[in-house]
Scaffold this active site. Structure first.
Site, PDB file in Angstrom:
ATOM      1  N   MET A   1     -10.505  59.547   1.611  1.00  0.00           N
ATOM      2  CA  MET A   1     -11.617  59.457   0.671  1.00  0.00           C
ATOM      3  C   MET A   1     -12.911  59.089   1.356  1.00  0.00           C
ATOM      4  SD  MET A   1     -11.010  55.803  -1.208  1.00  0.00           S
ATOM      5  CE  MET A   1     -12.347  54.663  -0.870  1.00  0.00           C
ATOM      6  N   ALA A   2     -12.879  58.870   2.667  1.00  0.00           N
ATOM      7  CA  ALA A   2     -14.085  58.381   3.332  1.00  0.00           C
ATOM      8  C   ALA A   2     -14.156  58.837   4.783  1.00  0.00           C
ATOM      9  CB  ALA A   2     -14.140  56.850   3.275  1.00  0.00           C
TER      10      ALA A   2
ATOM     11  N   LYS B   1     -18.314  52.917   6.746  1.00  0.00           N
ATOM     12  CA  LYS B   1     -17.408  53.703   5.916  1.00  0.00           C
ATOM     13  C   LYS B   1     -18.233  54.363   4.813  1.00  0.00           C
ATOM     14  CE  LYS B   1     -13.188  52.987   3.122  1.00  0.00           C
ATOM     15  NZ  LYS B   1     -12.191  51.948   2.751  1.00  0.00           N
TER      16      LYS B   1
ATOM     17  N   ASP C   1      -1.623  45.909  -0.766  1.00  0.00           N
ATOM     18  CA  ASP C   1      -1.419  46.865   0.325  1.00  0.00           C
ATOM     19  C   ASP C   1      -1.232  46.120   1.656  1.00  0.00           C
ATOM     20  OD1 ASP C   1      -1.053  49.412   1.267  1.00  0.00           O
ATOM     21  OD2 ASP C   1      -3.182  49.852   1.519  1.00  0.00           O
TER      22      ASP C   1
END
Length: 380
Positions: free
Chosen positions: A1-2, A22, A128
């Site tokens: 996503m980045a 980022k 996570d």
């Protein structure tokens, strides 16, 4: 996503500080869910200042695209350290696992007890805690990274019903079945990390996603002593307590865990393991002929590897005129709108070189063992 950029913050009189930038990929920049998640990560990370947590320097928006500037850790993610150690038949062992456990437990204890500026509990759950999000610097410093899917008072209502966020092989039973979570879920995930680091064996990871989910849901844990003969009983007790299926049977706080690990380390007469961790990283990832070190960007974790991109789309205008950007390394996860994400591949390393077998370490250990044997032979 980045996109991830290795960058430099430059100032007057030769001042220069490396950092990581980022930036959300253009194809995701206009998706509200991703923009909110990125902003939430920045808001939470900005509240956290701890020596074992990757520091956020700046957050902003240029031409409709968010960016996040973060600390650069010159080192490796623990998952790469584990893989290289296993390939070299050089297991990390219990001492390294304890040192990593104490550092991550300290980081979690701080994050779990953090409050908002008005005193409201943050109620943070990382969700996570994996080897890919535990960074080990070449100086032996351990840092927890990637608060991108954190659950907290900042984004408590943001997760869609039925969407499971995280990596299945490291989820707690309550997380993988999408039940209500609290901070004890992170302790379970840390237990899996410590089990794998100390035994050299994956716990729940299987050949397919379905098999991994079943194994993680059933919570059938083979005691470390059955995997690694001679495993220390007290450390086994700590790890198995972390891996209890019911949260009430686990450690009730990361601080309690850290204290237990510290007592165990003191009983073994082990000192703080920064030096051992530094030696491990530099041995497994030596400098190449040009003097450059294999390294990893610190902004996020990884469960896979890839090389540094020579191209990519640079920022049209840098967040700060004094910031110089290098070529990007892509970080991608599957959109949550497509369903659960299993072991999302977040690519962080710059280069990957096969390390030589650590003969110096082996020979030194052998010489020490011979010297000890001769000493006790003549004393006896």
């Amino acid at each position: 996503m980045a996109h991830i950029f290795l960058a430099s913050i430059d100032g007057p009189d030769g001042f220069s500080k490396p950092c990581v930038i980022k930036r959300v990929l253009p194809e995701y920049a206009n998706l509200e869910a991703f923009s909110r998640m990125f902003a939430d990560e920045a808001k939470v990370a900005a509240l956290l200042t701890h020596p074992n947590i990757v520091q956020v320097f700046d957050f902003g928006k240029i031409d409709g695209q968010y960016y996040l500037a973060m600390e650069w850790i010159q080192g490796q993610a623990l998952d790469r350290v584990l893989r290289h150690a296993w390939k070299s038949h050089f297991p990390l062992g219990q001492r390294v696992a304890v040192d990593v456990g104490i550092a991550v437990a300290d980081a979690l204890a701080y994050a779990h007890s953090k409050t908002l500026p008005d005193g409201t509990p943050l109620k943070l759950v990382h969700r996570d805690v994996t080897p890919g999000n535990v960074l080990v610097s070449r100086d032996g410093i351990v840092k927890l990274a990637d608060f991108g899917i954190v659950k907290s008072a900042v984004n408590v209502e943001r997760t869609s019903v039925g969407v499971v966020k995280g990596k299945y092989a490291y989820m707690s039973p309550e997380q993988i079945t999408n039940r209500e979570l609290d901070h004890r879920s992170d302790l379970y995930s840390l237990g899996i990390v410590l089990y794998e680091a100390s035994t050299g064996r994956r716990l729940f990871k299987r050949e397919t996603v379905e098999q991994t989910i079943i194994a993680a849901t059933q919570v059938q844990v083979t005691p470390p002593s059955q995997v690694s003969p001679g495993f220390m009983p007290e450390l086994e007790r700590i790890i198995l307590r972390l891996l209890e299926k019911e949260p009430d049977a686990r450690y009730q706080s990361a601080r309690e865990l850290a204290m237990d690990l510290e007592r165990f380390r003191a009983a073994q007469n082990w000192t703080s393991g920064g030096r051992e961790l530094a030696t491990l990283v530099t041995s497994l990832f030596p400098a190449d002929k040009t003097g450059h070190h294999n390294t990893a960007l610190s902004a996020f974790g990884s469960s896979s590897t890839s090389g540094m991109s020579s191209g990519g789309v640079p920022l049209e205008r840098t967040p700060n005129p004094s910031v110089r950007l290098g070529p990007p390394v892509e970080e991608r996860t599957s959109p949550t709108t497509r369903g659960p994400v299993a072991d999302a591949a977040l690519a962080i390393p710059v280069e990957l070189a096969e390390p030589p077998f650590p003969w110096p370490i082996v020979l030194t250990a052998g010489a020490a063992a011979c010297a000890s044997a001769l000493f006790w032979y003549f004393v006896a």
